[in-house]
Design a protein around this motif. Structure first.
Motif, PDB file in Angstrom:
ATOM      1  N   THR A 281      -1.171  -7.257 -10.849  1.00 52.40           N
ATOM      2  CA  THR A 281       0.121  -7.925 -10.769  1.00 52.40           C
ATOM      3  C   THR A 281       0.159  -8.763  -9.493  1.00 52.40           C
ATOM      4  N   PRO A 282       1.066  -9.754  -9.414  1.00 54.60           N
ATOM      5  CA  PRO A 282       1.130 -10.603  -8.217  1.00 54.60           C
ATOM      6  C   PRO A 282       1.376  -9.796  -6.948  1.00 54.60           C
ATOM      7  N   LEU A 283       0.923 -10.352  -5.844  1.00 52.73           N
ATOM      8  CA  LEU A 283       1.030  -9.683  -4.546  1.00 52.73           C
ATOM      9  C   LEU A 283       2.431  -9.918  -3.981  1.00 52.73           C
ATOM     10  N   ARG A 284       3.401  -9.223  -4.557  1.00 46.97           N
ATOM     11  CA  ARG A 284       4.793  -9.340  -4.130  1.00 46.97           C
ATOM     12  C   ARG A 284       5.387  -7.947  -3.953  1.00 46.97           C
ATOM     13  N   ASN A 285       6.281  -7.835  -2.965  1.00 44.75           N
ATOM     14  CA  ASN A 285       6.970  -6.567  -2.717  1.00 44.75           C
ATOM     15  C   ASN A 285       8.231  -6.467  -3.556  1.00 44.75           C
ATOM     16  N   PRO A 286       8.606  -5.274  -3.981  1.00 40.77           N
ATOM     17  CA  PRO A 286       7.871  -4.021  -3.779  1.00 40.77           C
ATOM     18  C   PRO A 286       6.654  -3.960  -4.681  1.00 40.77           C
ATOM     19  N   PRO A 287       5.587  -3.297  -4.251  1.00 38.63           N
ATOM     20  CA  PRO A 287       4.394  -3.198  -5.082  1.00 38.63           C
ATOM     21  C   PRO A 287       4.705  -2.541  -6.427  1.00 38.63           C
ATOM     22  N   VAL A 288       4.061  -3.065  -7.471  1.00 34.02           N
ATOM     23  CA  VAL A 288       4.207  -2.473  -8.795  1.00 34.02           C
ATOM     24  C   VAL A 288       3.294  -1.257  -8.883  1.00 34.02           C
ATOM     25  N   VAL A 289       3.852  -0.149  -9.362  1.00 33.64           N
ATOM     26  CA  VAL A 289       3.096   1.089  -9.475  1.00 33.64           C
ATOM     27  C   VAL A 289       3.232   1.611 -10.900  1.00 33.64           C
ATOM     28  N   ALA A 290       2.123   1.904 -11.552  1.00 35.88           N
ATOM     29  CA  ALA A 290       2.166   2.498 -12.884  1.00 35.88           C
ATOM     30  C   ALA A 290       2.820   3.874 -12.797  1.00 35.88           C
ATOM     31  N   PRO A 291       3.565   4.280 -13.831  1.00 41.50           N
ATOM     32  CA  PRO A 291       4.261   5.571 -13.763  1.00 41.50           C
ATOM     33  C   PRO A 291       3.350   6.747 -13.408  1.00 41.50           C
ATOM     34  N   ALA A 292       2.176   6.798 -14.014  1.00 46.34           N
ATOM     35  CA  ALA A 292       1.264   7.908 -13.703  1.00 46.34           C
ATOM     36  C   ALA A 292       0.799   7.838 -12.254  1.00 46.34           C
ATOM     37  N   ASP A 293       0.591   6.620 -11.754  1.00 45.31           N
ATOM     38  CA  ASP A 293       0.154   6.472 -10.369  1.00 45.31           C
ATOM     39  C   ASP A 293       1.287   6.791  -9.392  1.00 45.31           C
ATOM     40  N   ARG A 294       2.526   6.532  -9.783  1.00 41.61           N
ATOM     41  CA  ARG A 294       3.650   6.922  -8.932  1.00 41.61           C
ATOM     42  C   ARG A 294       3.660   8.435  -8.747  1.00 41.61           C
ATOM     43  N   ALA A 295       3.435   9.169  -9.826  1.00 45.43           N
ATOM     44  CA  ALA A 295       3.396  10.633  -9.720  1.00 45.43           C
ATOM     45  C   ALA A 295       2.225  11.077  -8.848  1.00 45.43           C
ATOM     46  N   ARG A 296       1.069  10.428  -9.020  1.00 38.78           N
ATOM     47  CA  ARG A 296      -0.095  10.781  -8.187  1.00 38.78           C
ATOM     48  C   ARG A 296       0.172  10.479  -6.716  1.00 38.78           C
ATOM     49  N   LEU A 297       0.831   9.360  -6.445  1.00 39.74           N
ATOM     50  CA  LEU A 297       1.145   9.004  -5.068  1.00 39.74           C
ATOM     51  C   LEU A 297       2.081  10.040  -4.452  1.00 39.74           C
ATOM     52  N   ASP A 298       3.111  10.432  -5.192  1.00 40.03           N
ATOM     53  CA  ASP A 298       4.021  11.456  -4.682  1.00 40.03           C
ATOM     54  C   ASP A 298       3.272  12.765  -4.409  1.00 40.03           C
ATOM     55  N   ASP A 299       2.370  13.113  -5.315  1.00 40.13           N
ATOM     56  CA  ASP A 299       1.577  14.337  -5.117  1.00 40.13           C
ATOM     57  C   ASP A 299       0.682  14.215  -3.894  1.00 40.13           C
ATOM     58  N   MET A 300       0.127  13.023  -3.685  1.00 39.03           N
ATOM     59  CA  MET A 300      -0.749  12.799  -2.529  1.00 39.03           C
ATOM     60  C   MET A 300       0.038  12.946  -1.228  1.00 39.03           C
ATOM     61  N   ILE A 301       1.216  12.344  -1.174  1.00 33.69           N
ATOM     62  CA  ILE A 301       2.038  12.442   0.036  1.00 33.69           C
ATOM     63  C   ILE A 301       2.363  13.900   0.338  1.00 33.69           C
ATOM     64  N   ALA A 302       2.755  14.634  -0.695  1.00 27.19           N
ATOM     65  CA  ALA A 302       3.070  16.050  -0.506  1.00 27.19           C
ATOM     66  C   ALA A 302       1.853  16.837  -0.053  1.00 27.19           C
ATOM     67  N   ALA A 303       0.676  16.500  -0.612  1.00 26.40           N
ATOM     68  CA  ALA A 303      -0.545  17.215  -0.248  1.00 26.40           C
ATOM     69  C   ALA A 303      -0.931  16.936   1.200  1.00 26.40           C
ATOM     70  N   VAL A 304      -0.820  15.684   1.641  1.00 23.61           N
ATOM     71  CA  VAL A 304      -1.159  15.357   3.031  1.00 23.61           C
ATOM     72  C   VAL A 304      -0.241  16.116   3.978  1.00 23.61           C
ATOM     73  N   ARG A 305       1.036  16.152   3.660  1.00 26.65           N
ATOM     74  CA  ARG A 305       1.978  16.865   4.525  1.00 26.65           C
ATOM     75  C   ARG A 305       1.699  18.358   4.567  1.00 26.65           C
ATOM     76  N   ARG A 306       1.209  18.886   3.471  1.00 25.61           N
ATOM     77  CA  ARG A 306       0.885  20.319   3.436  1.00 25.61           C
ATOM     78  C   ARG A 306      -0.412  20.609   4.182  1.00 25.61           C
ATOM     79  N   ILE A 307      -1.438  19.759   3.974  1.00 27.13           N
ATOM     80  CA  ILE A 307      -2.752  19.986   4.568  1.00 27.13           C
ATOM     81  C   ILE A 307      -2.756  19.654   6.050  1.00 27.13           C
ATOM     82  N   SER A 308      -2.047  18.580   6.412  1.00 29.47           N
ATOM     83  CA  SER A 308      -2.062  18.096   7.792  1.00 29.47           C
ATOM     84  C   SER A 308      -0.629  17.817   8.235  1.00 29.47           C
TER      85      SER A 308
END
Length: 324
Positions: A281-308
């Motif tokens: 998709t075009p390089l414009r804000n806010p970035p477009v995120v696929a629904p499945a990737d939005r869930a993965r991103l949220d999981d990643m943020i939570a995991a980083v906060r838990r691990i570090s």
């Protein structure tokens, strides 16, 4: 102050002090949101001029250090392959969008390539020709550069372990690994051990082995760049970056990816997720995120906060100048 003591100071400081800013405001811990900044310590020495980091989507970055511009995996054409529509076309022609590139790349001194898949390498030969930048990458990146007509004098093959001195900054090359899909496979595997025919489709750009890069700026931050979500953690010993640009994991076939990566990097004080956007998709804000990737991103943020828990998570927006 010893190297170890410095790391301890930075890690402890991160618990109470926001050290990331974007245009004078603290960078977000969730997409498109900002938190108030706290005062940051001022380094006693620094490379001359401002140091800025701008995300170009996928794993791409523009870093400006005084009069030098470093690009990491610059992929600006963002062509449609059907990947995000569930109709991936491996025969998609490699179509470089010079109009999009030219308005963003007026200069470049160095290009760092993590691997040679199309969404990391496709625009690199054009940028090298436009700017005269020196391109660092694997032997595959070298041979593909020759296939595109990039002069060998602009191509530097590296494999990990090299520490390259540019005066006010150094770049350490780190051997790494590419992520695997749900079938435990790598898309377009393979290397190029000699100059091939000029690539025509995205399938003509193989993974070609994968690297990471540690940028250390004199008097400034040390930043580690990844281009894919796997890690050879034994290669990370002693790197201890202040900031880590971490590719989001899209499959669970790589065990303990984030725990091994963050531990290997000694728990950086700032973690920046990358490679989570819809890069067709075009390089414009806010970035477009696929629904499945939005869930993965949220999981990643939570995991980083838990691990570090002492790490700050910065979810970047496109082309915003971040200062670490």
């Amino acid at each position: 102050m010893s190297h170890l003591d410095r790391r301890r100071f930075l890690r402890d400081a991160a618990a109470t002090t926001a050290l990331v800013s974007a245009g004078g405001l603290a960078a977000s811990t969730t997409p498109a949101q900002a938190a108030p900044p706290a005062a940051a310590p001022t380094p006693t020495t620094r490379a001359k001029g401002a140091i800025s980091f701008r995300w170009w989507g996928t794993a791409g970055w523009r870093i400006d250090i005084a009069d030098r511009t470093i690009l990491v995996d610059p992929f600006l054409s963002r062509i449609d392959t059907g990947l995000f529509a569930g109709a991936f076309k491996t025969e998609t022609p490699l179509t470089v969008r010079t109009d999009v590139i030219d308005q963003r790349v007026e200069k470049a001194t160095t290009v760092l390539v993590t691997h040679t898949h199309w969404d990391h390498y496709m625009d690199v030969p054009y940028i090298a020709g436009r700017t005269g930048a020196r391109v660092f990458g694997t032997l595959t990146a070298y041979h593909l550069g020759l296939a595109y007509g990039v002069p060998s004098a602009q191509l530097s093959a590296v494999k990990g372990g090299e520490v390259l001195d540019f005066g006010d900054h150094t770049v350490e090359v780190v051997g790494s690994l590419h992520s695997r899909n749900a079938s435990y496979s790598v898309a377009f595997p393979g290397v190029r051990v000699s100059q091939p025919a000029r690539p025509a489709t995205i399938a003509d750009l193989p993974e070609g082995d994968t690297l990471g890069y540690l940028l250390r700026v004199a008097g400034g931050p040390s930043v580690y760049f990844t281009g894919a979500s796997d890690v050879a953690e034994r290669n990370l010993s002693g790197l201890t970056p202040d900031v880590a640009m971490v590719a989001m994991q899209s499959a669970t076939t790589t065990a303990d990816y984030l725990p091994r990566l963050l531990a290997g990097l000694d728990y950086p004080k700032v973690v920046v997720p990358v490679h989570w956007d819809n890069f067709e998709t075009p390089l414009r804000n806010p970035p477009v995120v696929a629904p499945a990737d939005r869930a993965r991103l949220d999981d990643m943020i939570a995991a980083v906060r838990r691990i570090s828990p002492r790490s700050r998570v910065l979810v970047p927006e496109y082309e915003t100048a971040y200062h670490f």
